[in-house]
Design a protein around this motif. Structure first.
Motif, mmCIF file in Angstrom:
data_model
loop_
_atom_site.group_PDB
_atom_site.id
_atom_site.type_symbol
_atom_site.label_atom_id
_atom_site.label_comp_id
_atom_site.label_asym_id
_atom_site.label_seq_id
_atom_site.Cartn_x
_atom_site.Cartn_y
_atom_site.Cartn_z
ATOM 1 N N LEU A 62 -34.513 -35.068 -18.907
ATOM 2 C CA LEU A 62 -34.047 -36.001 -19.888
ATOM 3 C C LEU A 62 -33.684 -37.251 -19.195
ATOM 4 O O LEU A 62 -34.032 -38.419 -19.379
ATOM 5 N N ALA A 63 -33.054 -37.088 -17.994
ATOM 6 C CA ALA A 63 -32.441 -38.406 -17.399
ATOM 7 C C ALA A 63 -33.579 -39.137 -16.952
ATOM 8 O O ALA A 63 -33.575 -40.391 -16.871
ATOM 9 N N LEU B 291 -27.825 -37.452 -10.557
ATOM 10 C CA LEU B 291 -28.587 -38.326 -9.641
ATOM 11 C C LEU B 291 -29.767 -38.995 -10.313
ATOM 12 O O LEU B 291 -30.060 -40.086 -10.047
ATOM 13 N N PRO B 292 -30.383 -38.298 -10.932
ATOM 14 C CA PRO B 292 -31.882 -38.732 -11.418
ATOM 15 C C PRO B 292 -31.492 -39.979 -12.484
ATOM 16 O O PRO B 292 -32.295 -41.107 -12.456
ATOM 17 N N GLY C 119 -22.076 -44.256 -11.102
ATOM 18 C CA GLY C 119 -22.618 -42.859 -11.347
ATOM 19 C C GLY C 119 -22.823 -42.136 -10.039
ATOM 20 O O GLY C 119 -22.403 -41.126 -10.078
ATOM 21 N N ALA C 120 -23.121 -42.791 -8.948
ATOM 22 C CA ALA C 120 -23.318 -41.956 -7.703
ATOM 23 C C ALA C 120 -21.836 -41.700 -7.255
ATOM 24 O O ALA C 120 -21.445 -40.742 -6.831
ATOM 25 N N ILE C 121 -20.822 -42.760 -7.520
ATOM 26 C CA ILE C 121 -19.885 -42.557 -7.220
ATOM 27 C C ILE C 121 -18.869 -41.263 -7.974
ATOM 28 O O ILE C 121 -18.303 -40.377 -7.532
ATOM 29 N N PHE C 122 -19.399 -41.130 -9.189
ATOM 30 C CA PHE C 122 -18.992 -40.146 -10.074
ATOM 31 C C PHE C 122 -19.364 -38.847 -9.627
ATOM 32 O O PHE C 122 -18.642 -37.910 -9.727
ATOM 33 N N ALA C 123 -20.731 -38.938 -9.284
ATOM 34 C CA ALA C 123 -21.447 -37.646 -8.612
ATOM 35 C C ALA C 123 -20.700 -37.017 -7.545
ATOM 36 O O ALA C 123 -20.252 -35.932 -7.373
ATOM 37 N N TRP C 124 -20.316 -38.096 -6.523
ATOM 38 C CA TRP C 124 -19.506 -37.714 -5.556
ATOM 39 C C TRP C 124 -18.222 -37.254 -5.748
ATOM 40 O O TRP C 124 -17.727 -35.989 -5.175
ATOM 41 N N VAL C 125 -17.483 -37.793 -6.538
ATOM 42 C CA VAL C 125 -16.230 -37.268 -7.197
ATOM 43 C C VAL C 125 -16.388 -35.810 -7.671
ATOM 44 O O VAL C 125 -15.317 -35.011 -7.362
#
Length: 667
Positions: free
Chosen positions: A97-98, A144-145, A165-171
């Motif tokens: 979906l992303a 990530l997508p 979003g990348a930072i949020f993913a890392w967090v």
């Protein structure tokens, strides 16, 4: 290890229904939200999500049924893999979906997709915490997508969202790992607890022994903690808390004198600065040992109630003792003996160290209702007085001292408003030429009439202003008023001589202000007074090594502006011939104590000062001149200017109040 993993697997199934409901609801919500702009791909994706949800629900039921079987018949590892595959499949669908939806949709629809993906990632941090790898993989598949596609859109807002979003993913991945570790520790603790319960149940005798051992360790630990909380780690003496607890246990008797003394090491900071903190710690231990030995000497006078000693903090110690009906002077003699013993040199690592000691104490008849805080305040008051009066002293907290302390506090409070309540005034005393007898300058002298307390001597209130931090504000007031007053003085109509200068005493704390030179220039400008008519008088404390660079910079700035700089009370402070060469001085003022003494040695000091000043191109001013004979003798020695009651007493207005009268030059 297998039981560890099985417990975590159970936790995974506990959270699974909630995660399944959330995922399904999110998928339906996305489909409804995108319904107005939906394409065939969206509906196919939604059908796929619902199908995966049904499969995952069926897998959940089968996994729960498998866990209810006996360990020998359970295949929970196999079912766990199937369960993980379902989670990853759901993550791939969200990734689809992303990957497709983010570049396809815009505005609210794209924002809806991103919000749902972020919420799913946040929920997975907790719901999938027992699954270390699968949980992180799900979070990355969800986020990530979308970040990648946002980054490829190219415009700045989307790039920002991609980075966030990348930072949020890392967090989220980091949070998932932290939650997993906490959960794993909880499981480990549960297993340890269960093993302990089994062991205790199987061996009751051993359990009783273990319990007794545990209680003993707890008691030992409690005593150790109590010792640490009530003792100083460096000296092993009691600390403040320990002193307070010891006071609660004191059992005094009628007629006992309760003596509380506070000891402070004078200038102990210099030991740390010159030799290092290690030497300072060694010296503190040596002081503590000597203090204990002194208390052993005093112990017989306490009749079985040993004195209590503590390290109050830093380089201060406190001792408390109950003395059975002492004579009036015995306590003072004993405390002075303690102070002198502590001031004797110490041998530390084969090196002799000497440190000054000040001691303040209170002595009162014992009363059970007396508090330690009240006695400490009295001892601290006496110690403060010992330090204020020159250090290296023993002072008792008497009623007179308390009254003086109260007076000091009242005066210090009144000083806070002195520059605004018209209680300060200036008087001016002439400084005349030793040759012509004509006034060359007038020194501005500060007077204070405190409301309710009458006139207060500068000898009393100037040190209070220094201690209370009001000296800079008062000094600014004096400088401003003196400049304004001097700007109204007129030239001599008979001789055409310019108006006299005005001399203003300045505190070291004022000179240490970064903007003092600018403050002087502003005062001159506001008053319209030429800089050449202002004299800044400083004491020899400006030669103190600790502040010399800052003071020198300020004085140089003043001299460059045209202001004269004189050293007041010369010969009584930090005398240094090299400083006369380095500092931008124009004159030195010999202290009046040498003038009033009038003996051969004092005259020799004045004569030597004149010779030195001549070498450095400085003028010499003598203050305290009260007779014509003194004026003549000083003029004969080569003094340039004279000041004292012989030429005029301080008066308001200076030459305006009493026109300058030429005093005959000394014969």
């Amino acid at each position: 290890m297998a039981e560890h993993e099985k417990r975590l697997w159970r936790q995974t199934l506990v959270h699974h229904p909630r995660g399944l409901v959330v995922t399904t609801a999110a998928a339906v919500g996305v489909g409804v939200s995108l319904g107005r702009n939906a394409t065939e791909a969206v509906w196919l994706w939604l059908v796929g999500m619902v199908g995966v949800a049904l499969i995952r629900g069926l897998l959940y039921l089968l996994c729960r049924a498998d866990l209810r079987r006996e360990d020998g018949r359970s295949h929970w590892r196999v079912w766990a893999r199937w369960h993980d595959a379902g989670v990853i499949l759901a993550g791939l669908q969200w990734a689809t979906l992303a990957w497709w939806g983010v570049p396809h949709y815009q505005g609210v629809d794209r924002f809806t997709i991103l919000i749902v993906l972020a919420a799913l990632a946040g929920g997975a941090t907790a719901n999938l915490a027992p699954s270390r790898l699968v949980g992180k993989l799900f979070i990355l598949l969800v986020l990530l997508p979308a970040c990648w596609q946002l980054g490829h859109l190219g415009d700045t807002p989307n790039l920002v969202f991609a980075v966030l979003g990348a930072i949020f993913a890392w967090v989220m991945v980091s949070g998932h790992e932290s939650t997993y570790r906490v959960l794993r520790q909880i499981v480990a603790l549960d297993l340890e607890k269960e093993a302990l319960v089994v062991a205790l149940s199987a061996r009751s005798d051993e359990a009783m022994q273990a319990n007794a051992e545990l209680e003993r360790r707890v008691a030992d630990r409690t005593r150790a903690l109590l010792y640490k909380t009530q003792h100083d780690t460096l000296t092993r003496l009691l600390n403040r808390r320990g002193m307070t607890e010891a006071h609660r246990r004191v059992d005094g008797r009628e007629g006992d004198a309760w003596v509380l003394a506070q000891v402070s090491l004078d200038h102990f900071k210099r030991i740390n600065e010159t030799l290092g903190h290690e030497w300072g710690d060694l010296l503190l231990r040596a002081v503590a040992r000597r203090l204990l030995s002194q208390l052993e000497r005093l112990a017989p006078r306490c009749e079985g109630r040993p004195p209590v000693v503590c390290r109050w903090g830093g380089d201060e110690f406190m001792l408390s003792l109950l003395w059975r009906q002492p004579l009036p002077d015995q306590v003072l003699e004993a405390m002075e003996g303690v102070r002198q013993a502590l001031a004797e040199p110490y041998t530390v690592k084969g090196r002799s160290l000497t440190v000054g000691v000040s001691l303040g104490f209170s002595a009162r008849l014992w009363r059970p209702e007396d508090t330690l805080n009240a006695a400490v305040q009295q001892a601290e008051l006496a110690l403060t007085e010992a330090k204020r009066s020159g250090r290296g002293r023993t002072v008792e907290a008497t009623l007179t001292l308390q009254m003086l302390h109260t007076r000091r506090n009242c005066l210090m409070e009144a000083l806070r408003t002195a520059t605004r309540d018209d209680s300060l005034t200036l008087v001016f005393q002439p400084i005349v030429s030793a040759r012509s007898g004509r006034p060359e300058a007038y020194e501005a002298l500060l007077r204070w009439r405190c409301a309710g307390m009458g006139p207060i001597s500068p000898v009393e209130f100037i040190p209070l202003a220094e201690d209370s931090g009001q000296i800079c504000a008062i000094g600014h007031w004096v400088l401003t008023q003196a400049c304004q007053q001097a700007s109204r003085w007129l030239a001599d109509p008979d001789t055409g001589r310019p108006p006299p200068k005005v001399a203003v005493n300045t505190s070291l704390k004022q000179l240490l202000q970064a903007d003092f030179a600018a403050e002087v220039r502003q005062a001159l400008q506001q008053a319209g007074l030429p800089p050449q008519r202002l004299v800044i008088e400083v004491t020899e404390s400006v030669f103190n090594e600790g502040d010399i660079d800052r003071v020198l910079a300020t004085l140089l700035a003043l001299r460059q502006s045209g202001v004269e700089v004189h050293v007041d009370d010369f010969g009584t402070g930090y005398s240094s011939l090299s400083r006369l060469r380095e500092f931008p001085l124009t004159a030195v003022k010999v202290d009046k104590s040498f003038v009033l003494a009038g003996d051969e040695r004092s005259l020799a000091v004045i004569e030597g000062t004149v010779l030195i000043a001549r070498r450095f191109g400085l003028r010499v001013i003598a203050e305290g001149v009260e007779t014509a004979e003194q004026a003549a003798a000083l003029a004969a020695l080569g003094v340039d200017e004279l000041q004292g009651y012989h030429f005029g007493r301080p008066a308001p207005g200076g030459p305006l109040a009493a026109p300058a009268v030429s005093v005959s030059a000394p014969a």
